[in-house]
Design an enzyme around this catalytic site. Structure first.
Site, PDB file in Angstrom:
ATOM      1  N   GLU A 185       0.842  -1.197   0.000  1.00  0.00           N
ATOM      2  CA  GLU A 185       0.000   0.000   0.000  1.00  0.00           C
ATOM      3  C   GLU A 185       0.882   1.255   0.000  1.00  0.00           C
ATOM      4  OE1 GLU A 185      -2.863  -0.696   3.137  1.00  0.00           O
ATOM      5  OE2 GLU A 185      -3.384  -2.650   2.287  1.00  0.00           O
ATOM      6  N   HIS A 311      -4.474   3.237   4.795  1.00  0.00           N
ATOM      7  CA  HIS A 311      -4.411   2.012   3.996  1.00  0.00           C
ATOM      8  C   HIS A 311      -4.923   2.316   2.595  1.00  0.00           C
ATOM      9  CE1 HIS A 311      -3.679  -1.099   7.188  1.00  0.00           C
ATOM     10  NE2 HIS A 311      -4.022  -0.060   7.951  1.00  0.00           N
ATOM     11  N   GLU A 384      -9.081   4.082   4.215  1.00  0.00           N
ATOM     12  CA  GLU A 384      -8.782   3.296   3.015  1.00  0.00           C
ATOM     13  C   GLU A 384      -8.787   4.289   1.852  1.00  0.00           C
ATOM     14  OE1 GLU A 384      -7.925   0.200   2.690  1.00  0.00           O
ATOM     15  OE2 GLU A 384      -8.556  -0.809   4.526  1.00  0.00           O
TER      16      GLU A 384
END
Length: 422
Positions: A185, A311, A384
């Site tokens: 990531e 993330h 995210e």
């Protein structure tokens, strides 16, 4: 079939055994790039949290989740097991072939430690370290670089502190930003570097930035998992690597000490992408970061009041708890849960992400957010980041051209959390 899937998921939650007994784990050798014959699939029919937990608990590698569809990497045995309990799977590619295509074909050299051609604007560990050191040199009164410990392979876990009186431990709220718990990531490291650059370069010219730096202590850890991140790009070729490099790898975000391994939200199989490790904080990276957070209890009071763990991908703002479906649980009152919701939704309005409790996605245990809140009452979120959906592995490897846009997209969100930290 729907009832059967839900019952399996509930049984896994209750017993903590997961679905590893249902889906044969991939046989993997230590330090290999990928297991053989793994496909990338879209799983249809995972419409509620219990069903998504059942999929995640089967041992597959969940790449992303959106609108009832999950993108996963699975072995033939895992795919068969999911079909056997009623899920529909559409294969969209081969794991290795998709990685090779995204990496631009053949690797440059097995000895080269750099991103594939065309993605050079992403920072390697050495480049990230140099960037932090240059920032501390150029803004000596505002920024100071230290280390919270070392990774499994011995890399320093670099931390930069930003404050108007950086050499002094002031009585101001501290806010921690962590990135790159999961190796592949890489956009998250760029997010942390964006925070560093913005609050140092902008201090003298932007009154809003100056006000936040003058009243907060900003702590940024751009790579929690440098070993995994470096391995993922070694030879100039992406490997889709998620975990740290300890044996077959431990998932750092299943290794934290609160409710570790409790609830079917991680795996006890070392070959699994969500392997929680043999014990809580068995990964040196999570142990080092948690020890640092513990050390910020000064005079009986935790100085860190807010935290974001970045993330990719799916464009979500997530808050605790992840281990239970309930909005409230021991250690979180209704008032506290409502504050998480209110701040999370305010943040999401600024960046266009979807706000939700972590377990609304699927159950996880041993996660950083649950530990931060349960252990220290830190207002802790997971972001995210981009993209919203990834079409498979490409979601982890967006082109470097998107870095400025997708990191700047979170400027207001970061500011919102800094203000909430007060």
């Amino acid at each position: 079939m729907l009832t059967r899937r839900v019952l399996i998921a509930v049984a896994a939650m209750a017993g903590g055994a997961l679905l590893a007994t249902t889906a044969s784990p991939v046989t993997a050798q230590p330090q290999t790039e990928t297991a053989p014959d793994r496909g990338v699939y879209t799983v249809l029919g995972a419409d509620d949290t219990a069903e998504r937990t059942a999929v995640a608990g089967s041992g597959v590698d969940v790449l992303g989740t959106r609108d009832g569809a999950m993108t996963v990497v699975a072995s033939p045995a895992q795919a068969s097991s999911l079909r056997a309990i009623g899920f529909s799977l559409d294969q969209i590619g081969d794991f290795d072939a998709m990685l090779a295509e995204r990496s631009g074909g053949q690797p440059r050299s097995a000895a080269i430690d750099e991103f594939p051609a065309g993605d050079e604007k992403y920072h390697t560990y050495a480049e990230m370290t140099a960037e932090l050191q240059a920032t501390a040199r150029d803004h000596a009164s505002l920024a100071r670089v230290s280390s919270v410990g070392r990774s499994y392979e011995g890399r320093e876990l670099r931390l930069i502190k930003i404050s108007d009186n950086v050499a002094t431990d002031e009585n101001e709220p501290e806010v921690l930003f962590t990135c790159n718990q999961h190796a592949r990531e890489h956009l998250t490291t760029e997010m942390c570097l964006r925070i560093v650059q913005r609050f140092t370069d902008g201090y003298d010219t932007d009154p809003a930035i100056k006000q936040l730096v003058d009243t907060r202590e900003i702590l940024v850890l751009p790579s929690v998992n440098p070993d995994g991140s470096e391995y993922d790009i070694s030879g100039g070729r992406y490997k889709g690597w998620r975990k740290n490099r300890q044996g077959q790898g431990t998932d750092p975000n299943r290794n934290w000490g609160y409710k570790w391994g409790c609830c079917g939200g991680s795996s006890g199989s070392p070959s699994s992408e969500t392997y929680r490790g043999p014990s809580a904080f068995s990964a040196p990276e999570t142990r080092a970061v948690s020890n640092y957070v513990n050390s910020r209890v000064v005079g009986g009071r935790q100085q860190i009041t807010a935290h974001i763990d970045f993330h990719t991908y799916s464009e979500l703002v997530l808050w605790p708890y992840g281990y239970t479906y309930n909005d409230t649980a021991p250690g979180m009152t209704q008032t506290e849960a409502r504050r998480f919701q209110d701040v999370g939704r305010q943040i999401a309005r600024s960046n266009g992400y979807t706000p939700q409790q972590s377990s609304d996605l699927y159950v996880t245990d041993g996660s950083v957010n649950d530990w931060m809140w349960a252990q220290h009452k830190i207002l802790s979120y997971t972001f995210e980041m981009y993209p919203r959906s990834g079409g498979g592995l490409s979601g982890f490897y967006p082109p470097d051209e998107v870095i400025p846009r997708e990191t700047a997209r979170n400027d207001a969100a970061v500011d919102t959390l800094l203000r909430a930290a007060g």
